[in-house]
Design a protein around this motif. Structure first.
Motif: not given
Length: 348
Positions: A147-162
């Motif tokens: 299983y995963g513990v997941c976090l991402g950052l989207v800036v102005d609709g674009k993925q910047k960090l995962g």
């Protein structure tokens, strides 16, 4: 390094939440119940969501946060609320400096409010949105599988960090197996920042350990070099159609890697010997939830893969809580992606 602060907080928050989930793995009763959409949820989902949001909201209070869970069930189930609070209030990193960079709720009511911050969030075309799935693959988590513990950052609709924490991930064989888990440690964390590649580190109970850069995927051109990752038990995608695709391409089938967690399939591409993931929905109306793919998609892209819908179009992460403009998905090395798109079109 761009997004350095965001990356540090995200990695620490995911590691802390991963430790929380590991604490529950030995419990006979994981406090599980079925949600209205018939998918399972446990107190680990609620607790991990509150801890991750607490850390992110404390440092970046103006950012939107999109999480899978809400607090409705906990507010009417006192026993589950008490057990969730026990997990949240007793989980912290053993390294004081690392823990000091984070934040944790100080009361049950604050914990519930933090959970609901995620339920209220929605990815938009402008602005910053953190997207999290506190336990991706709850059904396999309950079985002590991957299983995963997941976090991402989207800036102005674009993925910047995962950042994906994989507390049960065992890579001794070089592959990801559902039932071969890390029983002595805390698994691995895989992360990526746009334009900076993808990285792998072992997780610990304290400070972040040194990470190693993951080598880009080999740019294959022959279908016989395809190594699919899939899920036979998935109800949203069509295993039989995936099999026809593989047969038409003369690619190996069935896949050697079968995983329930959507985000762990991206990890199988990053670190488990796989290189292609195709998702052809059973229903034309089906759309994936944004938290099942944000972050994982970026990791794959940073390793030289193209991520698209079934027509080869880019995935838009700015359309709310679902990938509403994305019908199905094709993920594979850029050298063979166009051929995969054409092969999918020929099935229709």
């Amino acid at each position: 390094m761009e997004y350095a602060k965001e990356l540090e907080i995200a990695c620490l928050a995911v590691q802390r939440a991963s430790l929380l989930t590991k604490k529950l793995l030995d419990a006979v009763d994981k406090g599980s119940l079925d949600k209205s959409d018939a998918t399972p949820v446990t107190i680990a989902d609620f607790a991990a969501q509150s801890l991750i949001i607490a850390a992110i909201h404390h440092v970046f209070p103006e950012d939107d946060i999109v999480g899978e869970e809400d607090s409705k069930t906990l507010r009417v189930e006192p026993d589950l609320l008490e057990r969730t609070w026990e997990l949240v209030s007793t989980t912290q990193l053993q390294d004081e400096k690392s823990e000091a960079l984070l934040y944790a709720p100080t009361s049950k009511e604050e914990m519930l409010r933090l959970i609901d911050l995620g339920a209220q969030g929605s990815c938009k075309p402008q602005g910053r949105s953190w997207v999290l799935d506190p336990v991706d693959g709850t059904a396999s988590f309950i079985q002590n599988q991957q299983y995963g513990v997941c976090l991402g950052l989207v800036v102005d609709g674009k993925q910047k960090l995962g950042v994906t924490g994989c507390p049960n991930l065992n890579l001794e064989s070089g592959q990801v197996h559902e039932d071969i888990v890390d029983r002595s440690g805390y698994g691995y964390q895989v992360f990526a920042v746009a334009g900076q590649g993808a990285w792998l580190r072992q997780m610990s109970t304290g400070a972040l350990l040194v990470a190693s850069k993951i080598e880009p995927k080999t740019q294959i051109t022959q279908p016989e070099d395809i190594r699919f990752v899939d899920c036979r038990a998935a109800t949203s995608s069509c295993w039989e159609t995936h099999q026809r695709l593989a047969e038409n391409l003369n690619a190996s089938w069935p896949p050697r890697t079968d995983l329930w967690s959507a985000q762990l399939r991206y990890i199988a591409i990053a670190a488990g010997g796989c290189n292609v993931l195709v998702k052809i929905p059973r229903k034309a109306s089906y759309r994936s939830k944004v938290w099942d793919h944000v972050g994982g998609m970026l990791i794959a892209e940073e390793l030289g893969c193209i991520v698209s819908d079934l027509e080869g179009k880019p995935v838009d992460c700015s359309l709310g809580r679902t990938l509403s403009g994305c019908h199905g998905m094709i993920i594979g090395p850029s050298s063979i992606h166009a051929r995969l798109v054409e092969a999918v079109k020929q099935l229709q």
